[in-house]
Design a protein around this motif. Structure first.
Motif, short mmCIF file in Angstrom:
data_model
loop_
_atom_site.label_atom_id
_atom_site.label_comp_id
_atom_site.label_asym_id
_atom_site.label_seq_id
_atom_site.Cartn_x
_atom_site.Cartn_y
_atom_site.Cartn_z
N THR A 2 0.84 -1.19 0.00
CA THR A 2 0.00 0.00 0.00
C THR A 2 0.88 1.25 0.00
O THR A 2 1.78 1.39 0.83
N THR A 3 0.63 2.15 -0.93
CA THR A 3 1.42 3.38 -0.99
C THR A 3 0.97 4.34 0.12
O THR A 3 -0.14 4.24 0.65
N ARG A 4 1.86 5.28 0.43
CA ARG A 4 1.49 6.31 1.40
C ARG A 4 0.31 7.12 0.87
O ARG A 4 -0.59 7.51 1.62
N LYS B 9 -0.64 15.07 -13.64
CA LYS B 9 0.67 15.58 -14.08
C LYS B 9 1.76 15.16 -13.10
O LYS B 9 2.82 14.66 -13.48
N GLU B 10 1.50 15.42 -11.82
CA GLU B 10 2.51 15.21 -10.78
C GLU B 10 2.92 13.74 -10.66
O GLU B 10 4.11 13.43 -10.59
N ALA B 11 1.93 12.88 -10.57
CA ALA B 11 2.20 11.49 -10.18
C ALA B 11 2.20 10.50 -11.34
O ALA B 11 2.74 9.40 -11.20
N CYS B 12 1.62 10.88 -12.48
CA CYS B 12 1.56 9.97 -13.63
C CYS B 12 2.30 10.52 -14.85
O CYS B 12 2.40 9.83 -15.87
N LEU C 133 1.74 2.31 -14.16
CA LEU C 133 2.79 2.84 -15.03
C LEU C 133 4.20 2.60 -14.47
O LEU C 133 5.19 2.96 -15.10
N GLY C 134 4.27 1.99 -13.28
CA GLY C 134 5.57 1.73 -12.66
C GLY C 134 6.18 2.95 -12.00
O GLY C 134 7.39 3.01 -11.78
N ILE C 135 5.34 3.93 -11.64
CA ILE C 135 5.79 5.17 -11.00
C ILE C 135 5.42 5.11 -9.52
O ILE C 135 4.34 4.66 -9.15
N PRO D 201 7.02 11.59 -6.67
CA PRO D 201 7.22 11.89 -8.10
C PRO D 201 8.51 12.66 -8.32
O PRO D 201 8.97 13.40 -7.45
N ARG D 202 9.08 12.49 -9.50
CA ARG D 202 10.36 13.14 -9.79
C ARG D 202 10.21 14.67 -9.78
O ARG D 202 9.22 15.23 -10.17
#
Length: 344
Positions: free
Chosen positions: A2-4, A224-227, A327-329, A334-335
């Motif tokens: 589970t992600t934060r 935009k931010e996360a994907c 998407l494997g992100i 996020p970058r």
């Protein structure tokens, strides 16, 4: 695993309840400032700016006061002094530590405005300390970079602001928001179909109007931010003035509306137009009318329009988190982004 981000999405009902319990008693303090002011000026950036868009529509539609979004560079870069007598300046910052926002609120006070801070940074944050009244949300620490619970509690704080300014709304509607959000987290709708539909796309147009416009902007920002999608957030009125040309088989639309909104009919018509043009129209909210017109649908809250944005954003958050993982992100980090962004 589970992600934060997913965990913090799930924390929103509790964060909203705690925030409302804390802030509703402050409506009287807001009312006192309201008696000394005529119009509002919102000061914010990023996600907080999207919250301010909701605040602007809410105040103008239900409290009958003119509201506008500030350009902080007038204070920080151009260093122009304006006559803000009769203005209530409302600065919104998740951390309460963004120097540009703190500086702009101090500038507004120096120009004659009364001031309010909306922040999750606590009473001791620089922004709260700079304001006449601080509306400190109770979201708890947010570790994922994409804002979720801090955003929805900002909307709750702005709803309290509107109540304090005499908005023609029912406070009981606001009390129902946490339960509605809980239901959306458990039953978001056809999430997998929308994820699949966006999986191989480079861009998406996210559109809503009126109260839902803030949701369209915030959903686009999250994508935009996360994907890393080229997500364009637009009012559908602006979309129809030309940018709709970018909607095609490779660039779907994600359309947002409240079920009982005067903008629903226009959103349904837009969904029908998009589908007729051979593109996908994914929908959030809008009840059966909008879901029937679209390609696949995410549920909206069973709430009146004025509080619906606190629920409408939740399916967009869940979509962002699920799509990022596919998407494997890592949606938590996020970058190129940090939790607190400083601008000059």
């Amino acid at each position: 695993m589970t992600t934060r981000m997913r965990s913090e999405i799930a924390e929103q009902p509790t964060a909203l309840r705690d925030t409302l319990d804390s802030l509703l008693p402050k409506a009287g303090e807001i009312g006192a400032l309201g008696e000394q002011t005529r119009q509002l000026l919102f000061i914010a950036r990023g996600t907080s700016d999207n919250a301010a868009v909701y605040g602007r529509y809410l105040i103008e539609a239900h409290a009958g006061r003119l509201a506008a979004l500030a350009a902080p560079s007038i204070a920080t870069t151009y260093k122009r002094k304006l006559d803000l007598d009769g203005v209530l300046a409302v600065a919104i910052s998740q951390s309460g530590r963004t120097e540009e926002i703190v500086e702009t609120l101090a500038w507004a006070k120096d120009c004659g405005a009364k001031t309010v801070a909306v922040t999750n940074g606590g009473e001791q944050s620089p922004l709260a300390q700079a304001a006449d009244v601080a509306l400190c949300t109770v979201a708890g620490e947010e570790k994922a970079v994409p804002a979720t619970k801090t955003y929805t509690t900002q909307l709750a704080a702005l709803a309290v602001l509107a109540i304090g300014l005499g908005a023609d709304v029912d406070v009981d509607d606001l009390r129902r928001v946490p339960e509605a959000v809980e239901k959306l987290i458990a039953e978001p709708g056809d999430l997998e179909a929308v994820v699949e539909g966006l999986l191989d796309k480079q861009g998406v147009v996210v559109s809503g109007r009126g109260m839902a416009f803030s949701t369209a902007l915030e959903t686009a920002l999250k994508l935009k931010e996360a994907c890393y999608l080229h997500a364009m957030g637009l009012s559908y009125a602006d979309l129809l003035h030309g940018p709709i040309a970018v909607v095609d088989a490779d660039t779907p639309a994600l359309l947002v509306a409240s079920e009982n909104s005067p903008t629903l009919q226009g959103t349904v018509a837009l969904a029908e137009r998009v589908v007729a043009a051979g593109a996908a129209a994914y929908t959030i909210g809008g009840g059966d009318a909008l879901s029937r017109a679209g390609t696949a649908s995410l549920n909206g809250p069973d709430l009146p329009e004025w509080v619906a944005p606190m629920g409408l954003i939740v399916p967009g958050q869940l979509l962002t988190e699920a799509l990022a993982r596919r998407l494997g992100i890592d949606p938590d980090a996020p970058r190129g982004l940090n939790k607190v962004t400083q601008t000059d």
